[in-house]
Scaffold this motif. Structure first.
Motif, PDB file in Angstrom:
ATOM      1  N   ARG A 231       1.848   2.720  -6.841  1.00  0.00           N
ATOM      2  CA  ARG A 231       0.830   1.874  -6.258  1.00  0.00           C
ATOM      3  C   ARG A 231       1.291   0.412  -6.297  1.00  0.00           C
TER       4      ARG A 231
ATOM      5  N   GLN B  49      -3.143  -3.189  -3.640  1.00  0.00           N
ATOM      6  CA  GLN B  49      -4.015  -2.087  -3.242  1.00  0.00           C
ATOM      7  C   GLN B  49      -5.375  -2.163  -3.946  1.00  0.00           C
TER       8      GLN B  49
ATOM      9  N   ASN C  24       0.844  -1.196   0.000  1.00  0.00           N
ATOM     10  CA  ASN C  24       0.000   0.000   0.000  1.00  0.00           C
ATOM     11  C   ASN C  24       0.876   1.241   0.000  1.00  0.00           C
TER      12      ASN C  24
ATOM     13  N   ASN D 193      -3.565  -6.419   3.118  1.00  0.00           N
ATOM     14  CA  ASN D 193      -2.340  -6.259   2.334  1.00  0.00           C
ATOM     15  C   ASN D 193      -1.163  -5.941   3.247  1.00  0.00           C
TER      16      ASN D 193
ATOM     17  N   GLU E  63      -1.722   7.708  -0.834  1.00  0.00           N
ATOM     18  CA  GLU E  63      -2.296   8.248  -2.064  1.00  0.00           C
ATOM     19  C   GLU E  63      -1.955   9.718  -2.275  1.00  0.00           C
TER      20      GLU E  63
END
Length: 421
Positions: free
Chosen positions: A46, A50, A37, A63, A40
């Motif tokens: 990325r 995710q 992850n 994750n 953002e």
């Protein structure tokens, strides 16, 4: 940063706990930065896990991909595999993807190399050697076996996942090392020292991490999902230039953009369905969908602006070319580039496919912090609720600090603060 990481490790062990008997089934993903992850608001990079949740139903993705992890380091560092095991419940799945950082010592085992340098009195070289490295035919397989055995001991189901390719193009193919086969150039530790620039024939799989993973899968009767070949095929379908400009994060040939991560997550789900693995949970719809399905911007102070990224995906749209429109209602704005913000934004799509990220922001008020977003394309639409919580506070200055922790402990700082090592 080591002290900070230790505190996080303790917190994970204290609060991780085991699931209750009626908790939702989970799929735990362990691996490296290509799965992880990312913040953002701080980077466009990325990890493909995710976006895995949007292709699964009735199961929750946990994750735990970690930047810089190898099969060895993820196992040996207590904050990671040990804490994942506290979160596992019987019937859960564990996806295991390693190799990128196992290659740190050019195919030699890092601990064995350190021991050799110390044995000849070369402490400087020993200190400079990365212990994370494994040999594909020996220690790499040993750690994969540990994960499989301990996953089964917890009553869970292991799945070995071939690591995604690096975008190492050679004409109309991906180079051997891009597929995690070091056979064209590796190093070898012998009793008389390190031999560099070694090479074996293409038919020799002794330095091929993915081939060796598949052997462990066959040996231990574990599902093997060949995401390595699948990503090689995906990259080749785009070609070198478009692959790097669309699927890559723009910083080298390893890490992914949101588009690349979402495409790979969807392809992984498709491979699982084809293999009969987690098939009851796979959702490969062509409907317009947004992930996450509710935009919780979190908690902040009145007057503070909170931002969250969302991903729109759709496949097989009719017509095949058109406009994606995102409209905000209430106390919210949207943007497709984090620069221009408004109540509505539109982008074009082609080929009946949309994999597009956009962001929503809200400046917190003392009340009225609920809003919604309407996403429309190809005659389809969906609504996403937007929520946030506001805290009253007088005075003070906002400060943010962000550590990516992939290569080193460098950071970005905004506001009047001092960051200590």
């Amino acid at each position: 940063m080591k002290n900070f990481a230790s505190l996080l490790a303790v917190a994970a062990l204290i609060f991780g706990g085991s699931q209750s008997a009626d908790a939702a089934k989970k799929v735990h993903t362990i691996g490296d930065s290509t799965m992880a992850n990312y913040d953002e608001s701080a980077t466009i990079t990325r990890g493909w896990c995710q976006y895995l949740q949007q292709f699964l139903d009735g199961i929750e993705v946990n994750n735990r991909g970690k930047n810089g992890a190898s099969s060895k380091s993820f196992y040996k560092e207590a904050a990671f595999w040990t804490s994942v095991k506290t979160q596992m419940s019987p019937g859960d799945y564990v996806l295991i993807q390693f190799a990128h950082n196992d290659e740190k010592t050019q195919g030699m085992d890092g601990d064995e190399l350190i021991a050799y340098y110390k044995s000849i009195g070369d402490d400087a070289q020993a200190a400079a050697t990365d212990y994370r490295g494994t040999n594909p035919s020996t220690t790499y397989k040993e750690y994969l076996r540990k994960y499989v055995t301990e996953t089964r001991d917890a009553g869970c189901i292991p799945i070995l996942v071939g690591p995604i390719c690096r975008m190492y193009f050679s004409g109309n193919d991906i180079r051997r090392n891009g597929r995690h086969d070091l056979g064209d150039n590796f190093s070898k530790l012998t009793s008389s020292g390190v031999l560099t620039s070694q090479k074996v024939a293409a038919s020799d799989n002794s330095m091929d991490y993915v081939w060796q993973m598949e052997q462990v899968a066959n040996e231990m009767n574990v599902p093997f999902i060949d995401l390595t070949t699948a990503t090689a095929d995906l990259y080749l379908s785009y070609g070198d230039s478009d692959c790097h400009s669309i699927l890559s994060d723009g910083d080298g040939s390893t890490h992914l953009s949101a588009v690349g991560a979402a495409l790979i997550a969807r392809r992984f789900a498709g491979l699982c369905r084809e293999a009969g693995v987690m098939s009851e949970h796979i959702r490969l719809t062509s409907d317009l969908s947004v992930s996450p399905s509710a935009a919780d911007l979190g908690r902040g102070y009145v007057g503070q602006t909170l931002t969250k990224e969302l991903m729109v995906t759709a496949f097989d749209l009719t017509p095949a070319a058109g406009q994606l429109t995102v409209t905000a209602e209430g106390n919210a704005e949207v943007s497709t580039d984090l620069t221009e913000w408004s109540k509505s934004a539109s982008v074009s799509y082609e080929g009946g496919t949309i994999i597009r990220r956009f962001s929503v922001r809200m400046t917190l008020e003392s009340d009225n912090n609920d809003a919604k977003i309407i996403v429309s394309a190809g005659g389809k639409s969906t609504e996403i609720p937007v929520t946030a919580s506001a805290v009253q506070l007088s005075g003070g200055t906002e400060v943010t600090a962000y550590w990516r922790l992939e290569k080193d402990d460098s950071y970005t700082l905004s506001g009047p603060a001092t960051v200590i090592p």
